[in-house]
Design a protein around this motif. Structure first.
Motif, PDB file in Angstrom:
ATOM      1  N   THR A 145       0.868  -1.170   0.000  1.00 40.51           N
ATOM      2  CA  THR A 145       0.000   0.000   0.000  1.00 40.51           C
ATOM      3  C   THR A 145       0.904   1.218   0.000  1.00 40.51           C
ATOM      4  O   THR A 145       2.101   1.118   0.293  1.00 40.51           O
ATOM      5  N   GLY A 146       0.355   2.365  -0.300  1.00 42.12           N
ATOM      6  CA  GLY A 146       1.152   3.579  -0.356  1.00 42.12           C
ATOM      7  C   GLY A 146       1.781   3.966   0.971  1.00 42.12           C
ATOM      8  O   GLY A 146       2.794   4.635   1.004  1.00 42.12           O
ATOM      9  N   GLY A 147       1.210   3.512   2.079  1.00 40.95           N
ATOM     10  CA  GLY A 147       1.727   3.888   3.385  1.00 40.95           C
ATOM     11  C   GLY A 147       2.530   2.802   4.080  1.00 40.95           C
ATOM     12  O   GLY A 147       2.959   2.977   5.207  1.00 40.95           O
ATOM     13  N   SER A 148       2.751   1.695   3.420  1.00 39.31           N
ATOM     14  CA  SER A 148       3.415   0.561   4.052  1.00 39.31           C
ATOM     15  C   SER A 148       4.930   0.638   3.909  1.00 39.31           C
ATOM     16  O   SER A 148       5.453   1.193   2.956  1.00 39.31           O
ATOM     17  N   ASP A 149       5.644   0.038   4.866  1.00 39.84           N
ATOM     18  CA  ASP A 149       7.096  -0.063   4.739  1.00 39.84           C
ATOM     19  C   ASP A 149       7.522  -1.472   4.323  1.00 39.84           C
ATOM     20  O   ASP A 149       8.692  -1.777   4.246  1.00 39.84           O
ATOM     21  N   ARG A 150       6.533  -2.329   4.045  1.00 36.01           N
ATOM     22  CA  ARG A 150       6.802  -3.709   3.615  1.00 36.01           C
ATOM     23  C   ARG A 150       5.900  -4.087   2.444  1.00 36.01           C
ATOM     24  O   ARG A 150       4.852  -3.502   2.238  1.00 36.01           O
ATOM     25  N   TYR A 151       6.318  -5.099   1.710  1.00 34.28           N
ATOM     26  CA  TYR A 151       5.429  -5.691   0.724  1.00 34.28           C
ATOM     27  C   TYR A 151       5.191  -7.134   1.104  1.00 34.28           C
ATOM     28  O   TYR A 151       5.946  -7.727   1.872  1.00 34.28           O
ATOM     29  N   HIS A 152       4.074  -7.695   0.624  1.00 35.31           N
ATOM     30  CA  HIS A 152       3.586  -9.006   1.049  1.00 35.31           C
ATOM     31  C   HIS A 152       3.234  -9.854  -0.171  1.00 35.31           C
ATOM     32  O   HIS A 152       3.034  -9.330  -1.265  1.00 35.31           O
ATOM     33  N   THR A 153       3.074 -11.165   0.057  1.00 36.02           N
ATOM     34  CA  THR A 153       2.705 -12.066  -1.037  1.00 36.02           C
ATOM     35  C   THR A 153       1.210 -12.015  -1.333  1.00 36.02           C
ATOM     36  O   THR A 153       0.791 -12.433  -2.400  1.00 36.02           O
ATOM     37  N   GLY A 154       0.402 -11.504  -0.421  1.00 35.92           N
ATOM     38  CA  GLY A 154      -1.039 -11.405  -0.652  1.00 35.92           C
ATOM     39  C   GLY A 154      -1.749 -10.831   0.549  1.00 35.92           C
ATOM     40  O   GLY A 154      -1.169 -10.678   1.630  1.00 35.92           O
ATOM     41  N   VAL A 155      -3.029 -10.521   0.354  1.00 35.83           N
ATOM     42  CA  VAL A 155      -3.821  -9.925   1.432  1.00 35.83           C
ATOM     43  C   VAL A 155      -4.079 -10.902   2.574  1.00 35.83           C
ATOM     44  O   VAL A 155      -4.486 -10.491   3.658  1.00 35.83           O
ATOM     45  N   ASP A 156      -3.818 -12.185   2.365  1.00 33.36           N
ATOM     46  CA  ASP A 156      -4.037 -13.164   3.421  1.00 33.36           C
ATOM     47  C   ASP A 156      -2.849 -13.271   4.381  1.00 33.36           C
ATOM     48  O   ASP A 156      -2.909 -14.004   5.360  1.00 33.36           O
ATOM     49  N   CYS A 157      -1.781 -12.518   4.154  1.00 30.54           N
ATOM     50  CA  CYS A 157      -0.624 -12.526   5.054  1.00 30.54           C
ATOM     51  C   CYS A 157      -1.071 -12.065   6.445  1.00 30.54           C
ATOM     52  O   CYS A 157      -1.729 -11.023   6.576  1.00 30.54           O
ATOM     53  N   PRO A 158      -0.708 -12.793   7.499  1.00 33.71           N
ATOM     54  CA  PRO A 158      -1.106 -12.401   8.853  1.00 33.71           C
ATOM     55  C   PRO A 158      -0.603 -11.003   9.236  1.00 33.71           C
ATOM     56  O   PRO A 158      -1.321 -10.250   9.888  1.00 33.71           O
ATOM     57  N   ALA A 159       0.598 -10.648   8.838  1.00 33.82           N
ATOM     58  CA  ALA A 159       1.126  -9.319   9.166  1.00 33.82           C
ATOM     59  C   ALA A 159       0.335  -8.231   8.437  1.00 33.82           C
ATOM     60  O   ALA A 159       0.048  -7.176   9.009  1.00 33.82           O
ATOM     61  N   PHE A 160      -0.021  -8.480   7.188  1.00 34.52           N
ATOM     62  CA  PHE A 160      -0.826  -7.520   6.429  1.00 34.52           C
ATOM     63  C   PHE A 160      -2.183  -7.351   7.100  1.00 34.52           C
ATOM     64  O   PHE A 160      -2.658  -6.232   7.288  1.00 34.52           O
ATOM     65  N   GLN A 161      -2.795  -8.452   7.500  1.00 33.39           N
ATOM     66  CA  GLN A 161      -4.099  -8.397   8.156  1.00 33.39           C
ATOM     67  C   GLN A 161      -4.032  -7.655   9.491  1.00 33.39           C
ATOM     68  O   GLN A 161      -4.939  -6.898   9.828  1.00 33.39           O
ATOM     69  N   ARG A 162      -2.956  -7.844  10.255  1.00 29.26           N
ATOM     70  CA  ARG A 162      -2.795  -7.100  11.512  1.00 29.26           C
ATOM     71  C   ARG A 162      -2.711  -5.599  11.234  1.00 29.26           C
ATOM     72  O   ARG A 162      -3.273  -4.783  11.967  1.00 29.26           O
TER      73      ARG A 162
END
Length: 65
Positions: free
Chosen positions: A8-25
């Motif tokens: 996302t524009g405000g994130s400091d990380r990228y993820h493999t998908g929206v189901d990532c637990p860290a992304f969901q947190r």
């Protein structure tokens, strides 16, 4: 998403998908604070290697670059 990664524009990380637990947190935390959620941005593996974000240690193993 078939792009390979998301951010996302405000994130400091990228993820493999929206189901990532860290992304969901992060989503839940933003919602709890009353923040407007930013749109999800798909990234190809090549793009992920050039963004300012770092790989998520949970879903990318911290070494996706």
């Amino acid at each position: 998403m078939s792009a390979g990664y998301i951010t996302t524009g405000g994130s400091d990380r990228y993820h493999t998908g929206v189901d990532c637990p860290a992304f969901q947190r992060g989503v839940r935390g933003s919602e709890a604070q009353g923040n407007t959620l930013r749109p999800v941005i798909p990234l190809t593996p090549e793009q992920a290697g050039h963004v300012r974000q770092t790989p998520c240690p949970e879903c990318c193993g911290g070494s996706a670059r």
